[in-house]
Write an enzyme that holds these catalytic residues in place. Structure first.
Site, PDB file in Angstrom:
ATOM      1  N   SER A   1       7.600   2.937  11.630  1.00 37.34           N
ATOM      2  CA  SER A   1       8.242   2.736  10.321  1.00 37.34           C
ATOM      3  C   SER A   1       8.832   3.999   9.712  1.00 37.34           C
ATOM      4  O   SER A   1       9.559   3.915   8.730  1.00 37.34           O
ATOM      5  CB  SER A   1       7.248   2.149   9.327  1.00 37.34           C
ATOM      6  OG  SER A   1       7.145   0.774   9.532  1.00 37.34           O
TER       7      SER A   1
ATOM      8  N   LYS B   1      12.505   3.953   9.188  1.00 36.55           N
ATOM      9  CA  LYS B   1      13.169   3.135   8.166  1.00 36.55           C
ATOM     10  C   LYS B   1      14.030   3.913   7.167  1.00 36.55           C
ATOM     11  O   LYS B   1      15.176   3.541   6.920  1.00 36.55           O
ATOM     12  CB  LYS B   1      12.134   2.269   7.442  1.00 36.55           C
ATOM     13  CG  LYS B   1      11.593   1.166   8.360  1.00 36.55           C
ATOM     14  CD  LYS B   1      10.409   0.429   7.768  1.00 36.55           C
ATOM     15  CE  LYS B   1       9.919  -0.610   8.788  1.00 36.55           C
ATOM     16  NZ  LYS B   1       8.624  -1.178   8.443  1.00 36.55           N
TER      17      LYS B   1
ATOM     18  N   TYR C   1      16.135  -2.982  15.853  1.00 37.24           N
ATOM     19  CA  TYR C   1      15.021  -2.570  14.970  1.00 37.24           C
ATOM     20  C   TYR C   1      13.797  -2.193  15.806  1.00 37.24           C
ATOM     21  O   TYR C   1      13.168  -1.147  15.577  1.00 37.24           O
ATOM     22  CB  TYR C   1      14.686  -3.699  13.978  1.00 37.24           C
ATOM     23  CG  TYR C   1      13.379  -3.458  13.266  1.00 37.24           C
ATOM     24  CD1 TYR C   1      13.302  -2.543  12.210  1.00 37.24           C
ATOM     25  CD2 TYR C   1      12.203  -4.099  13.664  1.00 37.24           C
ATOM     26  CE1 TYR C   1      12.093  -2.277  11.581  1.00 37.24           C
ATOM     27  CE2 TYR C   1      10.996  -3.844  13.039  1.00 37.24           C
ATOM     28  CZ  TYR C   1      10.948  -2.929  12.003  1.00 37.24           C
ATOM     29  OH  TYR C   1       9.739  -2.666  11.390  1.00 37.24           O
TER      30      TYR C   1
ATOM     31  N   TYR D   1       3.942   1.750   1.437  1.00 38.80           N
ATOM     32  CA  TYR D   1       3.523   0.347   1.317  1.00 38.80           C
ATOM     33  C   TYR D   1       2.907   0.099  -0.061  1.00 38.80           C
ATOM     34  O   TYR D   1       3.445   0.568  -1.065  1.00 38.80           O
ATOM     35  CB  TYR D   1       2.547  -0.040   2.437  1.00 38.80           C
ATOM     36  CG  TYR D   1       2.959   0.421   3.808  1.00 38.80           C
ATOM     37  CD1 TYR D   1       4.189   0.041   4.343  1.00 38.80           C
ATOM     38  CD2 TYR D   1       2.146   1.232   4.579  1.00 38.80           C
ATOM     39  CE1 TYR D   1       4.571   0.456   5.611  1.00 38.80           C
ATOM     40  CE2 TYR D   1       2.525   1.647   5.850  1.00 38.80           C
ATOM     41  CZ  TYR D   1       3.735   1.263   6.350  1.00 38.80           C
ATOM     42  OH  TYR D   1       4.122   1.668   7.591  1.00 38.80           O
TER      43      TYR D   1
ATOM     44  N   VAL E   1       3.069   3.038  11.761  1.00 40.64           N
ATOM     45  CA  VAL E   1       1.817   2.605  12.394  1.00 40.64           C
ATOM     46  C   VAL E   1       1.453   3.416  13.639  1.00 40.64           C
ATOM     47  O   VAL E   1       0.350   3.278  14.153  1.00 40.64           O
ATOM     48  CB  VAL E   1       1.784   1.107  12.771  1.00 40.64           C
ATOM     49  CG1 VAL E   1       1.661   0.230  11.559  1.00 40.64           C
ATOM     50  CG2 VAL E   1       2.959   0.717  13.626  1.00 40.64           C
TER      51      VAL E   1
END
Ligand code: GLN
Length: 425
Positions: A86, A89, A210, A262, A280
């Site tokens: 992530s 992103k 992705y 998050y 992660v």
């Protein structure tokens, strides 16, 4: 003796404990922070929903930082490769912003912290993902990068993230295949985005690139360079390559400030206060604007899915090194380097230095007005030789000063680099 401003328990004077790092005190300080966190208990578990990630060694722990002046530091396992996950992103979001502009991207993805987990079904009432830094928004970001299909999009993303890192990044095929085979929840998120038209390309043309972008291999040093590039307004401080515009970098950092961790983004801002994004794979990228990029790697994750030791080490680093974004100097360095008067000629010279932003020029204006009141002053020389940058508001205020200084004083400006004629926003 310099004044002791840091936590004494950590930085007591004397012989450094890390003989291998005495080549550089910054490396030694980072190694010490790493060791302190290693001795503490930070419960976490290595991610296992992507089978390949479950193989990670939980003991690995590294940190790297890169300054916007291009200097690199590191301690522990900062050269160990792992998948970016992530942390890709914000960088892919930046590439989408660069390609389409903030307005067009904003029609399809919001900028709100959703306060939800990374894989949440998180859409607003119109079906638009609200947060670009959790999966629903990130899959739409990927769809907004240039390319006619998934392969072209991924080629652009790979080149873009490589430019952020300053070296060619490669996909870890095992991680890619492992996630491809189990990406049912991301497939569902992409399908939901497709059902509301937030996603306007075929599902596979967003989902496949992705998953590939998440599988790119980086180490903590690469991550620090990527963070430093955002911190330096989109310019890679190691390679000198401009990757995205300054406005894109600032927009991306703004979103990282509110949405990067998050459903722990609020707590993160209070305790660390550096725009960041976790993955992660156990990585965290942090970018302190105008200062540093930081990369951290430790695979075990806490309950929110953030690297447990990574969070702890950045909390320590922020408090002990004073890196919180809102930790602004209470007494700004004066922009006025010197004021010298020559009563015989009636000249008063104000030598100014550094970046002339609003805060700096307010000081200059104040000093100029008070020096201009001196009986003997007929000419005020504003010497910009040591200034490095003039912002638009500063140029405006200096021109106002020239028009309004009063007391019959004439303002003469020495500006050998022509900064006033070409102010920056
Ligand atoms: N590839 C992972 C996923 O999409 C990335 C998630 C993460 O790092 N939080 O599920």
């Amino acid at each position: 003796m310099p004044e002791q401003t840091t936590d004494e328990s950590t930085f007591t004077a004397g012989r450094p404990r890390h003989a291998e790092y005495v080549d550089n005190p910054v490396n030694a300080a980072m190694a010490r922070v790493l060791d302190d966190v290693r001795r503490e208990d930070h419960p976490g578990a290595v991610a296992d929903y992507i089978p390949e990630l479950a193989k990670a060694d939980p003991e690995q722990f590294g940190i790297a930082s890169v300054s916007v002046t291009g200097r690199s530091y590191g301690a522990g396992d900062y050269r160990t490769p792992f998948s970016i996950q992530s942390m890709s992103k914000p960088f892919v979001y930046a590439l989408a912003l660069q390609h389409l502009g903030a307005d067009a991207v904003g029609e399809r993805i919001g900028v709100e912290p959703s306060g939800e987990a990374f894989n949440a079904i998180s859409f607003d009432q119109s079906g638009r993902p609200e947060n670009p830094l959790i999966n629903a928004g990130a899959i739409v970001s990927t769809s907004l990068t240039p390319g006619d299909d998934g392969a072209e999009r991924f080629a652009h993303i790979q080149a873009g993230l490589s430019a952020f890192a300053g070296r060619d990044l490669e996909v870890d095929d095992a991680v890619y295949r492992s996630e491809s085979g189990t990406a049912f929840r991301n497939l569902a998120l992409a399908a939901l985005a497709k059902s509301t038209d937030a996603l306007r390309v075929p599902i596979e043309d967003a989902l496949d690139p992705y998953i590939r972008q998440c599988s790119l291999l980086v180490d903590a040093h690469d991550v620090a360079v990527m963070g430093a590039t955002l911190a330096y307004g989109g310019l890679n401080p190691i390679t000198g390559v401009r990757v995205v515009d300054a406005a894109v970098a600032r927009h991306t950092l703004s979103v990282m400030t509110g949405c990067g961790m998050y459903d722990r983004s609020g707590a993160w801002m209070c305790s660390v206060g550096i725009p960041a994004k976790s993955g992660v794979g156990g990585g965290i990228v942090a970018a302190a604007p105008g200062e540093y990029g930081i990369g951290v790697f430790s695979p075990p994750l806490d309950e929110a899915g953030n690297s447990a030791r990574g969070v702890a080490v950045l909390q320590r680093l922020s408090s002990e090194f004073g890196l919180h974004l809102l930790n602004r100097p209470m007494t700004p360095v004066s922009a006025v380097e010197s004021v010298s008067a020559d009563p015989a000629s009636g000249r008063v010279t104000l030598r100014v230095r550094g970046e002339l932003d609003f805060v700096a020029v307010e000081q200059v204006v104040h000093e100029a007005l008070s020096a201009g009141q001196a009986q003997s002053c007929t000419t005020m020389v504003l010497d910009l030789t040591d200034a490095t940058r003039v912002s638009t508001v500063s140029a405006y205020l200096i021109n106002q000063l020239a028009a309004d200084i009063g007391y019959g004083v004439r303002l003469s400006i020495t500006d050998p680099s022509g900064l006033l004629a070409d102010p920056v926003r």
